[in-house]
Design a protein around this motif. Structure first.
Motif, mmCIF file in Angstrom:
data_model
loop_
_atom_site.group_PDB
_atom_site.id
_atom_site.type_symbol
_atom_site.label_atom_id
_atom_site.label_comp_id
_atom_site.label_asym_id
_atom_site.label_seq_id
_atom_site.Cartn_x
_atom_site.Cartn_y
_atom_site.Cartn_z
ATOM 1 N N ARG A 115 0.870 -1.183 0.000
ATOM 2 C CA ARG A 115 0.000 0.000 0.000
ATOM 3 C C ARG A 115 0.897 1.220 0.000
ATOM 4 O O ARG A 115 1.698 1.399 0.923
ATOM 5 N N LEU A 116 0.744 2.057 -1.023
ATOM 6 C CA LEU A 116 1.664 3.178 -1.200
ATOM 7 C C LEU A 116 0.908 4.450 -1.570
ATOM 8 O O LEU A 116 -0.191 4.391 -2.143
ATOM 9 N N PRO A 117 1.496 5.623 -1.293
ATOM 10 C CA PRO A 117 0.885 6.871 -1.752
ATOM 11 C C PRO A 117 0.772 6.876 -3.275
ATOM 12 O O PRO A 117 1.707 6.469 -3.975
ATOM 13 N N ASN A 118 -0.348 7.327 -3.784
ATOM 14 C CA ASN A 118 -0.542 7.314 -5.240
ATOM 15 C C ASN A 118 0.439 8.233 -5.969
ATOM 16 O O ASN A 118 0.673 8.079 -7.162
ATOM 17 N N SER A 119 1.035 9.160 -5.247
ATOM 18 C CA SER A 119 1.991 10.086 -5.859
ATOM 19 C C SER A 119 3.286 9.400 -6.265
ATOM 20 O O SER A 119 4.092 9.991 -6.992
ATOM 21 N N GLN A 120 3.524 8.171 -5.810
ATOM 22 C CA GLN A 120 4.781 7.494 -6.097
ATOM 23 C C GLN A 120 4.767 6.719 -7.404
ATOM 24 O O GLN A 120 5.825 6.264 -7.854
ATOM 25 N N VAL A 121 3.604 6.528 -8.008
ATOM 26 C CA VAL A 121 3.529 5.686 -9.198
ATOM 27 C C VAL A 121 2.949 6.466 -10.383
ATOM 28 O O VAL A 121 2.298 7.502 -10.214
ATOM 29 N N TRP A 122 3.209 5.942 -11.577
ATOM 30 C CA TRP A 122 2.553 6.477 -12.771
ATOM 31 C C TRP A 122 1.065 6.186 -12.682
ATOM 32 O O TRP A 122 0.655 5.107 -12.241
ATOM 33 N N LYS A 123 0.240 7.157 -13.115
ATOM 34 C CA LYS A 123 -1.208 6.976 -13.118
ATOM 35 C C LYS A 123 -1.779 7.401 -14.464
ATOM 36 O O LYS A 123 -1.279 8.358 -15.075
ATOM 37 N N PRO A 124 -2.819 6.747 -14.926
ATOM 38 C CA PRO A 124 -3.445 7.150 -16.190
ATOM 39 C C PRO A 124 -4.111 8.504 -16.037
ATOM 40 O O PRO A 124 -4.666 8.822 -14.976
ATOM 41 N N ASP A 125 -4.063 9.311 -17.091
ATOM 42 C CA ASP A 125 -4.637 10.665 -17.020
ATOM 43 C C ASP A 125 -6.111 10.664 -17.433
ATOM 44 O O ASP A 125 -6.545 11.487 -18.256
ATOM 45 N N PHE A 150 -9.677 16.106 -13.070
ATOM 46 C CA PHE A 150 -8.998 14.927 -12.551
ATOM 47 C C PHE A 150 -9.276 14.747 -11.068
ATOM 48 O O PHE A 150 -9.461 15.725 -10.343
ATOM 49 N N PRO A 151 -9.266 13.506 -10.585
ATOM 50 C CA PRO A 151 -9.370 13.292 -9.138
ATOM 51 C C PRO A 151 -8.111 13.780 -8.442
ATOM 52 O O PRO A 151 -7.002 13.625 -8.974
ATOM 53 N N THR A 152 -8.245 14.380 -7.285
ATOM 54 C CA THR A 152 -7.096 14.890 -6.534
ATOM 55 C C THR A 152 -6.989 14.224 -5.172
ATOM 56 O O THR A 152 -6.391 14.759 -4.248
ATOM 57 N N SER A 153 -7.549 13.053 -5.040
ATOM 58 C CA SER A 153 -7.572 12.348 -3.763
ATOM 59 C C SER A 153 -6.176 11.918 -3.339
ATOM 60 O O SER A 153 -5.321 11.599 -4.158
ATOM 61 N N ASN A 154 -5.943 11.880 -2.011
ATOM 62 C CA ASN A 154 -4.675 11.430 -1.459
ATOM 63 C C ASN A 154 -4.700 9.948 -1.080
ATOM 64 O O ASN A 154 -3.797 9.469 -0.390
ATOM 65 N N THR A 155 -5.719 9.225 -1.503
ATOM 66 C CA THR A 155 -5.838 7.817 -1.141
ATOM 67 C C THR A 155 -4.690 6.994 -1.717
ATOM 68 O O THR A 155 -4.154 7.290 -2.782
ATOM 69 N N ASN A 156 -4.308 5.950 -0.973
ATOM 70 C CA ASN A 156 -3.233 5.066 -1.408
ATOM 71 C C ASN A 156 -3.647 4.218 -2.607
ATOM 72 O O ASN A 156 -4.843 4.006 -2.858
#
Length: 244
Positions: free
Chosen positions: A102-112, A125-131
């Motif tokens: 389980r990691l912060p979403n900021s650490q990985v590539w995400k689809p736009d 875009f979603p701006t959630s801090n969820t893992n």
């Protein structure tokens, strides 16, 4: 001879340390290993021509606001997304049988993936801090909370006391050759929906996927997922004509 025994002793001690270390790998060790040379700013594919398939869908939570006059719907949702990252894979047997992180979403590539019908721009875009949840085979699951603010031009078939809004979601920059969004499931999940809006009741949410071509990019399709939200006024005596 004493020197030989000393050398053998060091080798044995070293082997014991390696075995011990191998048995106590932590999540921190694993994260350091897989992110040692990771770049989250580029598509995580082994070959530049490979396509990333993203399974996605929305799960409505509540109708926050509906403005029939200005034709804007505000709806709280979960945006479910799942894809595979070629560079975030590992063998659990080599890491103390750790199979997920389980990691912060900021650490990985995400689809736009973005809401094409969003208003204003900061609702794209979603701006959630969820893992995110990362699985050992490279599967990434991200389910952020997303308040969708969508323009809803009235349809010609709009019935009195009903309101229909088509929310369009797709990649902002990638063609279908590079990022291919697919519906997560044939049916939209509404099991978490809270029917609390005092004026409007959710009737249905239906989804489909279409490909669109633009003059700028011949031969490249841009897939779009449509989520058709139908609402019914709780007080039928109130005419839509007075609101639009």
């Amino acid at each position: 001879m004493l020197f030989l025994f000393a050398v053998l002793g060091c080798l044995v001690a070293s082997s014991v340390r390696e075995v011990t270390a191998g048995n106590v790998f932590t999540e921190r060790d694993l994260r350091r290993h897989i992110f040692a040379d990771y770049d989250k700013n580029v598509r995580p594919v082994l070959h530049p021509d490979n396509t990333i398939t993203v399974a996605a869908s929305i799960s409505p939570i509540s109708i926050t606001e509906l403005d029939p006059k200005n034709q804007v719907l505000v709806m709280d949702t979960f945006l479910k997304m799942k894809w595979n990252d070629d560079f975030l894979k590992w063998d659990p047997t080599e890491f103390n049988n750790i199979s997920t992180l389980r990691l912060p979403n900021s650490q990985v590539w995400k689809p736009d993936l973005s809401v094409y019908t969003a208003t204003p721009d900061d609702a794209l875009f979603p701006t959630s801090n969820t893992n995110i949840i990362l699985y050992h085979d490279g599967t990434v699951l991200w389910v952020p909370f997303f308040t969708i603010k969508s323009r809803c031009p009235l349809l010609k078939r709009q019935e009195k006391n009903y309101f229909e809004c088509v929310i369009k979601i797709g990649s902002w920059t990638y063609s279908g050759k590079l990022l291919n969004p697919q519906l997560y499931s044939p049916e939209v999940d509404v099991q978490d929906f809270i029917d609390s809006n005092p004026d409007w009741k959710l009737v249905s949410v239906k989804s489909d996927r279409q490909s669109k071509f633009y003059p700028c990019c011949p031969g490249e399709d841009y897939p779009v997922m449509h989520f058709n939200v139908t609402l019914k006024r709780r007080w039928p005596s109130m005419s839509m004509d007075n609101q639009v």
